[in-house]
Design an enzyme around this catalytic site. Structure first.
Site, PDB file in Angstrom:
ATOM      1  N   THR A  33     -44.559  41.684 -77.735  1.00 42.68           N
ATOM      2  CA  THR A  33     -43.302  42.045 -78.352  1.00 42.68           C
ATOM      3  C   THR A  33     -42.909  43.252 -78.062  1.00 42.68           C
ATOM      4  O   THR A  33     -43.720  44.155 -78.426  1.00 42.68           O
ATOM      5  CB  THR A  33     -43.434  41.496 -79.703  1.00 42.68           C
ATOM      6  OG1 THR A  33     -44.037  40.286 -80.027  1.00 42.68           O
ATOM      7  CG2 THR A  33     -41.956  41.655 -80.341  1.00 42.68           C
ATOM      8  N   SER A 120     -45.301  65.802 -74.703  1.00 44.66           N
ATOM      9  CA  SER A 120     -46.036  65.517 -73.245  1.00 44.66           C
ATOM     10  C   SER A 120     -45.658  64.204 -72.571  1.00 44.66           C
ATOM     11  O   SER A 120     -46.552  63.404 -72.570  1.00 44.66           O
ATOM     12  CB  SER A 120     -47.608  65.896 -73.354  1.00 44.66           C
ATOM     13  OG  SER A 120     -48.001  67.087 -74.318  1.00 44.66           O
ATOM     14  N   LYS A 122     -44.917  60.987 -70.993  1.00 43.99           N
ATOM     15  CA  LYS A 122     -45.412  59.932 -69.800  1.00 43.99           C
ATOM     16  C   LYS A 122     -44.262  59.871 -68.603  1.00 43.99           C
ATOM     17  O   LYS A 122     -43.183  59.849 -68.909  1.00 43.99           O
ATOM     18  CB  LYS A 122     -45.939  58.577 -70.364  1.00 43.99           C
ATOM     19  CG  LYS A 122     -47.016  58.702 -70.989  1.00 43.99           C
ATOM     20  CD  LYS A 122     -47.347  57.246 -71.392  1.00 43.99           C
ATOM     21  CE  LYS A 122     -48.681  56.901 -72.391  1.00 43.99           C
ATOM     22  NZ  LYS A 122     -49.865  57.490 -71.953  1.00 43.99           N
ATOM     23  N   ARG A 196     -56.758  59.601 -80.620  1.00 45.14           N
ATOM     24  CA  ARG A 196     -57.882  60.244 -81.279  1.00 45.14           C
ATOM     25  C   ARG A 196     -57.382  61.022 -82.606  1.00 45.14           C
ATOM     26  O   ARG A 196     -58.167  61.073 -83.521  1.00 45.14           O
ATOM     27  CB  ARG A 196     -58.385  61.113 -80.355  1.00 45.14           C
ATOM     28  CG  ARG A 196     -57.925  62.398 -79.753  1.00 45.14           C
ATOM     29  CD  ARG A 196     -58.436  62.955 -78.509  1.00 45.14           C
ATOM     30  NE  ARG A 196     -58.150  62.223 -77.372  1.00 45.14           N
ATOM     31  CZ  ARG A 196     -58.558  62.267 -76.145  1.00 45.14           C
ATOM     32  NH1 ARG A 196     -59.269  63.404 -75.910  1.00 45.14           N
ATOM     33  NH2 ARG A 196     -58.078  61.736 -75.141  1.00 45.14           N
TER      34      ARG A 196
END
Ligand code: BES
Ligand code: ZN
Ligand code: MG
Length: 344
Positions: A33, A120, A122, A196
């Protein structure tokens, strides 16, 4: 399926398999979705509906931002603050054991409803795939819904960290420092390593339930895809016993797992990670775990299927939901050995 053709045991096996498959389909639906539809709140409501209708032995807590703040989950909040969509800490409980006070298993899942990378940012090619960056959360929640449908005699808690990773004037910036729930400070070198950051807080919180085991699942690193491709989920664990159980379950379902290292070597590389990115991410998570039976599943490589897995459709795979269900299905029979291992 006709009762004339198959015996009652086959019917039972068929019904069980239908539940396994429906768990995987639930996960697949949410992963596919678009992210403007599958927001943290919507995700939480869908799981709530499915879990409530699966069994009455369930509880659902859709924890809002104020609760996350009270819990001092600064690391999770630092990721969420870049987006206008409010974060959700979804907590689901299934209490199927006749002994309701029996120690639970705790599952944790990365639920980034869209990972743009943040500041940062993509590259744009294939960025649409990052609508599935909640595959870990979906997989663990679906497995728990299936455990409830199977009426397994176990207690299990699922924690799903739900938010978006977006660039904005409020977003995390490279070099920013945040503080996790356990007081550890974290300097963010690259805002695209958001997984993380959110898992750190949830792993700390998972310990408060005095669990038998902690298992987290996350589409954590592109490096995991480089290492194993879509052949297997990477398992990083401090327990060989837990590894064996997960491996056995994966042999039964065919949705494979493979063990990866948690060496100190990678802990030293956390700050300046170059190669072995899946291992350094796991080493980072280890800093937030004191439990002797923890497994981290990096599912980035098994997130999608082009056509290399013949029994799956193309697109988001919902792996390794069936292996997690199979693990849960076997775990109550291992109750004795679980206690033995913990006491030894
Ligand atoms: N969600 C991505 C990892 C990912 C990549 C999952 C491809 C599925 C397919 C994760 O948040 C990420 O961006 N990881 C970075 C970490 C790096 C900045 C240390 C990566 O793998 O590049
Ligand atoms: Zn991500
Ligand atoms: Mg990222």
């Amino acid at each position: 399926v006709s009762a004339k053709l198959y015996g009652s045991r086959d019917q039972e096996a068929w019904q069980k398999e239908v539940i396994f498959a429906s768990g995987q389909n639930l996960a697949r639906h949410s992963m596919e979705t678009p992210a403007n539809e599958m927001t943290p709140t919507r995700f939480a409501k869908i799981i709530e509906k499915n879990l409530k209708s699966a069994s009455s032995k369930t509880e659902v807590y859709i924890r809002p931002k104020s609760w996350i703040e009270d819990q001092a989950m600064g690391s999770f909040l630092s990721v969420a603050k870049g987006s206008d969509k409010p974060p959700v800490f979804l907590e689901i409980h299934y209490t199927g054991s006749p002994d309701t006070s029996e120690q639970p298993l705790v599952f944790v899942g990365k639920g980034i409803t869209f990972d743009s990378g943040g500041i940062s940012i993509k590259a744009s090619a294939n960025m649409d795939l990052m609508r599935a960056d909640m595959g870990g959360a979906e997989s663990i929640c679906s497995a728990i819904v299936s455990a409830a449908k199977l009426d397994l005699p176990i207690n299990i808690i699922g924690l799903a960290l739900l938010c978006e990773n977006m660039p904005s004037r409020k977003a995390n910036k490279p070099e920013d420092v945040g503080r996790a729930r356990n007081g550890k400070t974290i300097q963010v070198n690259n805002t695209d390593a958001e997984g993380r950051l959110i898992l750190a807080d949830a792993l700390c919180y998972a310990h408060t339930y005095n669990p038998k085991v902690i298992i987290d699942a996350a589409t954590l690193t592109g490096a995991m895809d480089v290492a194993l491709g879509s052949g297997a989920t990477g398992v990083f664990t401090n327990s060989s016993w837990l590894w064996k159980k997960l491996f056995q379950a994966s042999i039964e379902t065919g949705d494979h797992v493979w063990r990866m290292p948690l060496f100190e070597h990678y802990t030293r590389q956390v700050i300046d990670c170059q190669s072995g990115g899946a291992c350094t991410a796991a080493a980072f998570l280890k800093e937030f775990v004191t439990h002797p039976m923890w497994a981290h599943l990096d599912i980035a490589g098994v997130m999608t299927n082009k056509d290399e897995v013949p029994y799956l459709q193309k697109g988001m795979t919902r792996r390794p939901t069936r292996t997690l269900i199979q693990f849960l299905n076997g775990s109550h029979r291992d109750g004795v050995s679980l206690r033995l291992v913990l006491n030894s």
